[in-house]
Design a protein around this motif. Structure first.
Motif, PDB file in Angstrom:
ATOM      1  N   VAL A 180       0.857  -1.184   0.000  1.00  0.00           N
ATOM      2  CA  VAL A 180       0.000   0.000   0.000  1.00  0.00           C
ATOM      3  C   VAL A 180       0.889   1.228   0.000  1.00  0.00           C
ATOM      4  O   VAL A 180       1.675   1.440   0.934  1.00  0.00           O
ATOM      5  CB  VAL A 180      -0.939   0.017   1.223  1.00  0.00           C
ATOM      6  N   SER A 181       0.790   2.048  -1.039  1.00  0.00           N
ATOM      7  CA  SER A 181       1.606   3.252  -1.153  1.00  0.00           C
ATOM      8  C   SER A 181       0.717   4.481  -1.095  1.00  0.00           C
ATOM      9  O   SER A 181      -0.248   4.596  -1.860  1.00  0.00           O
ATOM     10  CB  SER A 181       2.393   3.242  -2.469  1.00  0.00           C
ATOM     11  N   GLY A 182       1.033   5.365  -0.160  1.00  0.00           N
ATOM     12  CA  GLY A 182       0.315   6.629  -0.077  1.00  0.00           C
ATOM     13  C   GLY A 182       1.134   7.788  -0.587  1.00  0.00           C
ATOM     14  O   GLY A 182       0.703   8.941  -0.514  1.00  0.00           O
ATOM     15  N   GLU A 183       2.338   7.513  -1.096  1.00  0.00           N
ATOM     16  CA  GLU A 183       3.242   8.576  -1.522  1.00  0.00           C
ATOM     17  C   GLU A 183       3.557   8.520  -3.010  1.00  0.00           C
ATOM     18  O   GLU A 183       3.742   9.558  -3.637  1.00  0.00           O
ATOM     19  CB  GLU A 183       4.561   8.485  -0.735  1.00  0.00           C
ATOM     20  N   GLU A 184       3.642   7.322  -3.573  1.00  0.00           N
ATOM     21  CA  GLU A 184       4.042   7.167  -4.966  1.00  0.00           C
ATOM     22  C   GLU A 184       2.903   6.583  -5.773  1.00  0.00           C
ATOM     23  O   GLU A 184       2.017   5.891  -5.257  1.00  0.00           O
ATOM     24  CB  GLU A 184       5.272   6.262  -5.074  1.00  0.00           C
ATOM     25  N   MET A 200       0.988  -7.475  -5.193  1.00  0.00           N
ATOM     26  CA  MET A 200      -0.050  -6.520  -5.590  1.00  0.00           C
ATOM     27  C   MET A 200       0.233  -5.154  -4.992  1.00  0.00           C
ATOM     28  O   MET A 200       0.740  -5.047  -3.872  1.00  0.00           O
ATOM     29  CB  MET A 200      -1.426  -7.014  -5.138  1.00  0.00           C
ATOM     30  N   ILE A 201      -0.089  -4.122  -5.733  1.00  0.00           N
ATOM     31  CA  ILE A 201       0.154  -2.743  -5.333  1.00  0.00           C
ATOM     32  C   ILE A 201      -1.164  -1.997  -5.248  1.00  0.00           C
ATOM     33  O   ILE A 201      -2.030  -2.135  -6.130  1.00  0.00           O
ATOM     34  CB  ILE A 201       1.110  -2.042  -6.327  1.00  0.00           C
ATOM     35  N   LEU A 202      -1.314  -1.218  -4.171  1.00  0.00           N
ATOM     36  CA  LEU A 202      -2.508  -0.406  -3.966  1.00  0.00           C
ATOM     37  C   LEU A 202      -2.064   1.009  -3.623  1.00  0.00           C
ATOM     38  O   LEU A 202      -1.322   1.210  -2.668  1.00  0.00           O
ATOM     39  CB  LEU A 202      -3.373  -0.985  -2.835  1.00  0.00           C
ATOM     40  N   CYS A 203      -2.526   1.986  -4.387  1.00  0.00           N
ATOM     41  CA  CYS A 203      -2.244   3.398  -4.108  1.00  0.00           C
ATOM     42  C   CYS A 203      -3.491   3.996  -3.464  1.00  0.00           C
ATOM     43  O   CYS A 203      -4.469   4.308  -4.157  1.00  0.00           O
ATOM     44  CB  CYS A 203      -1.868   4.142  -5.385  1.00  0.00           C
ATOM     45  N   GLU A 204      -3.456   4.119  -2.142  1.00  0.00           N
ATOM     46  CA  GLU A 204      -4.643   4.534  -1.386  1.00  0.00           C
ATOM     47  C   GLU A 204      -4.200   5.199  -0.090  1.00  0.00           C
ATOM     48  O   GLU A 204      -3.182   4.829   0.501  1.00  0.00           O
ATOM     49  CB  GLU A 204      -5.523   3.312  -1.090  1.00  0.00           C
ATOM     50  N   ASN A 205      -4.991   6.204   0.354  1.00  0.00           N
ATOM     51  CA  ASN A 205      -4.705   6.911   1.596  1.00  0.00           C
ATOM     52  C   ASN A 205      -5.769   6.695   2.663  1.00  0.00           C
ATOM     53  O   ASN A 205      -5.536   7.055   3.820  1.00  0.00           O
ATOM     54  CB  ASN A 205      -4.573   8.421   1.343  1.00  0.00           C
ATOM     55  N   ILE A 242       2.727  -0.884   4.491  1.00  0.00           N
ATOM     56  CA  ILE A 242       2.110   0.444   4.463  1.00  0.00           C
ATOM     57  C   ILE A 242       3.225   1.474   4.292  1.00  0.00           C
ATOM     58  O   ILE A 242       4.066   1.644   5.167  1.00  0.00           O
ATOM     59  CB  ILE A 242       1.320   0.746   5.752  1.00  0.00           C
ATOM     60  N   ASP A 243       3.225   2.176   3.170  1.00  0.00           N
ATOM     61  CA  ASP A 243       4.268   3.167   2.869  1.00  0.00           C
ATOM     62  C   ASP A 243       3.597   4.516   2.546  1.00  0.00           C
ATOM     63  O   ASP A 243       3.142   4.742   1.429  1.00  0.00           O
ATOM     64  CB  ASP A 243       5.092   2.681   1.674  1.00  0.00           C
ATOM     65  N   SER A 244       3.506   5.396   3.497  1.00  0.00           N
ATOM     66  CA  SER A 244       3.971   5.315   4.866  1.00  0.00           C
ATOM     67  C   SER A 244       2.777   5.567   5.795  1.00  0.00           C
ATOM     68  O   SER A 244       1.725   6.029   5.348  1.00  0.00           O
ATOM     69  CB  SER A 244       5.058   6.369   5.094  1.00  0.00           C
ATOM     70  N   ILE A 245       2.974   5.311   7.085  1.00  0.00           N
ATOM     71  CA  ILE A 245       1.893   5.452   8.047  1.00  0.00           C
ATOM     72  C   ILE A 245       1.464   6.908   8.188  1.00  0.00           C
ATOM     73  O   ILE A 245       0.316   7.197   8.522  1.00  0.00           O
ATOM     74  CB  ILE A 245       2.337   4.858   9.411  1.00  0.00           C
ATOM     75  N   GLN A 246       2.355   7.869   7.904  1.00  0.00           N
ATOM     76  CA  GLN A 246       2.014   9.289   8.030  1.00  0.00           C
ATOM     77  C   GLN A 246       1.097   9.783   6.917  1.00  0.00           C
ATOM     78  O   GLN A 246       0.556  10.877   7.014  1.00  0.00           O
ATOM     79  CB  GLN A 246       3.281  10.146   8.040  1.00  0.00           C
ATOM     80  N   LEU A 287       5.106  -1.208   8.691  1.00  0.00           N
ATOM     81  CA  LEU A 287       4.823   0.214   8.546  1.00  0.00           C
ATOM     82  C   LEU A 287       6.118   0.945   8.245  1.00  0.00           C
ATOM     83  O   LEU A 287       7.128   0.748   8.932  1.00  0.00           O
ATOM     84  CB  LEU A 287       4.204   0.793   9.826  1.00  0.00           C
ATOM     85  N   ILE A 288       6.113   1.796   7.238  1.00  0.00           N
ATOM     86  CA  ILE A 288       7.253   2.657   6.946  1.00  0.00           C
ATOM     87  C   ILE A 288       6.933   4.034   7.511  1.00  0.00           C
ATOM     88  O   ILE A 288       5.860   4.575   7.258  1.00  0.00           O
ATOM     89  CB  ILE A 288       7.538   2.724   5.437  1.00  0.00           C
TER      90      ILE A 288
END
Length: 470
Positions: free
Chosen positions: A132-136, A161-166, A185-189, A226-227
């Motif tokens: 899960v990427s919230g940055e890229e 699998m890749i998921l781009c979600e916040n 989770i990239d990243s928890i922030q 968690l990153i």
């Protein structure tokens, strides 16, 4: 819907209070209490967690239902750890990733946290992994993955699998659908939940999202990584309670101007915190460094003054590190004292010992110290090599090749005993050194016959300097 509850949490230590307090009673810091809203779980999030809890073990389901278990009824058999196919990462984690654990990976921007995670996951084709990427964006991750797989020869399979979600609620929905065996989770922030009315990365959001992911990991048995970001002071961003929540905290360290990266365990409920992993940053990703001594001692320094080799231990790993010193006349009134990779206060203490106990006048000299390779070493056994390098530069006399040393120096000029002496000697012998200076107190109980290297025991700094310079 239940009314939101207002609480105050210390940003430094995680202490909670029903009202605002100027000084934290736990850590003693001023003006660290921040207001947060603690909301009851939304129906959507509650349903997602309920669906995720199906098929769990008796112990983990007891955590979800609050069931009381007798100690004798709890199984003591450990679940087999998950092999990360990375010897350095496995060592730092204590032998692999524990099922149902939650790991926090922190580090400076651009140090390689996402690269390490992505590279490790690509080497685990047998596991169904959700990243899960919230940055890229997905396109950015695809390009990085292709660069890594082209270098390593591995092939990305259908299980990655890749998921781009916040949104945390949307993430739980996708987890329920995909049923992964490992979640990143990239990243928890960058993750936020609808239950908290604040922006992503705030204390309340990080706290609520981490707690929800902890409940998911413990009730489903699926490990979560968690990153996390770090602040300018070098600490993990977000509330201190984030580090209390997770099972393992590992930090990725290093200077961006050097190629070495160190993976250090700060907290580990399933293993030792003294383990250390070393990587080399390359254009194609991170390469594991199984023997850092050979990389740190690649250059030939015959005939050069101010260089001493020390047998140091970082964590539980011995390696030989090069200490460089430069002593010159002070160009201005106040002499400079500078240390890179070494504690500057300890350098000042060692210089005072040299002046008081050995008789070398360095009051009007600039002293610069550097640990080669960009490493930061905290081992007290480096003291002897620091003094040797400083004196070598001061008298402009090189130390003969084949010599290394290890020993802590006391305020009275004595060489104090050090730990793990056999490991240090074995590492020096393996790399071809012929002579090694060690504290005299470490000779007792040491089987010298099993080592081919010549051991030179010393009791005072003067004896060590006499052995090196005659």
């Amino acid at each position: 819907m239940a009314k939101d509850k207002i609480m105050y949490v210390c940003d430094n230590c995680g202490q909670e209070s029903a009202k605002w307090i100027g000084k934290c009673p736990s850590c003693g810091q001023w003006n660290t209490f921040k207001e947060i809203k603690v909301a009851s779980s939304s129906p959507k999030l509650g349903e997602a967690r309920k669906g995720l809890n199906k098929g769990t073990s008796a112990q983990s389901s007891a955590l979800a239902t609050g069931k009381v278990l007798r100690l004798k009824d709890i199984s003591a058999q450990d679940d087999p750890r998950i092999d990360m196919h990375d010897a350095e990462l496995n060592r730092v984690l204590g032998g692999g990733l524990v099922p149902g654990s939650i790991v926090l990976l922190g580090g400076e921007p651009g140090i390689g946290k996402s690269t390490l995670s992505l590279q490790t996951m690509l080497n685990m084709p047998e596991k169904r992994i959700l990243y899960v990427s919230g940055e890229e964006s997905a396109h950015q991750l695809k390009m990085r993955a292709e660069r890594i797989t082209a270098a390593s020869g591995s092939v990305a399979d259908d299980n990655f699998m890749i998921l781009c979600e916040n949104s945390l609620e949307a993430i739980f929905d996708h987890i329920k659908e995909v049923e992964p065996e490992l979640v990143i989770i990239d990243s928890i922030q960058t993750i936020s939940t609808e239950d908290v009315e604040s922006s992503a990365g705030s204390i309340a959001q990080v706290r609520e999202c981490a707690s929800a992911l902890l409940r998911f990991a413990k009730t489903s048995g699926v490990p979560v990584v968690l990153i996390g970001h770090i602040t300018k002071e070098g600490t993990l961003a977000g509330p201190k309670i984030l580090e209390h929540i997770v099972d393992t905290v590992i930090q990725f360290e290093g200077d961006q101007h050097y190629m070495y990266r160190i993976l250090r365990s700060i907290k580990n409920r399933f293993g030792s915190t003294s383990e250390l992993g070393i990587y080399e940053m390359q254009q194609t990703g991170l390469r594991q460094v199984s023997n850092p001594s050979e990389l740190l001692l690649t250059e030939d320094h015959d005939g050069l003054s101010g260089v001493a080799i020390s047998s140091a231990i970082e964590g539980v790993r011995p390696f030989l590190v090069e200490t460089q010193a430069l002593v010159s006349s002070a160009a201005y009134g106040t002499p400079q004292r500078s240390a890179t990779g070494f504690d500057q206060r300890r350098l000042n203490m060692l210089l005072a010992v040299l002046e008081k106990r050995v008789g070398f006048k360095l009051m009007q000299k600039d002293v610069f110290l550097n640990i080669a390779g960009g490493l930061r070493v905290t081992d007290m056994a480096m003291d002897l090599s620091v003094i040797a390098a400083v004196l070598s530069s001061n008298v402009d006399t090189p130390i003969e090749s084949g010599w290394c040393m290890a020993g802590e120096v006391g305020l009275s000029g004595e060489v104090r005993p050090i730990a793990r002496i056999e490991q240090r000697i074995a590492e020096a012998e393996k790399l071809g050194f012929q002579h090694m200076i060690i504290p005299k107190y470490n000779i007792g109980g040491l089987n010298r016959k099993k080592f081919n290297i010549e051991l030179v025991p010393v009791r005072k700094v003067e004896e060590a300097l006499r052995a090196l310079f005659g």
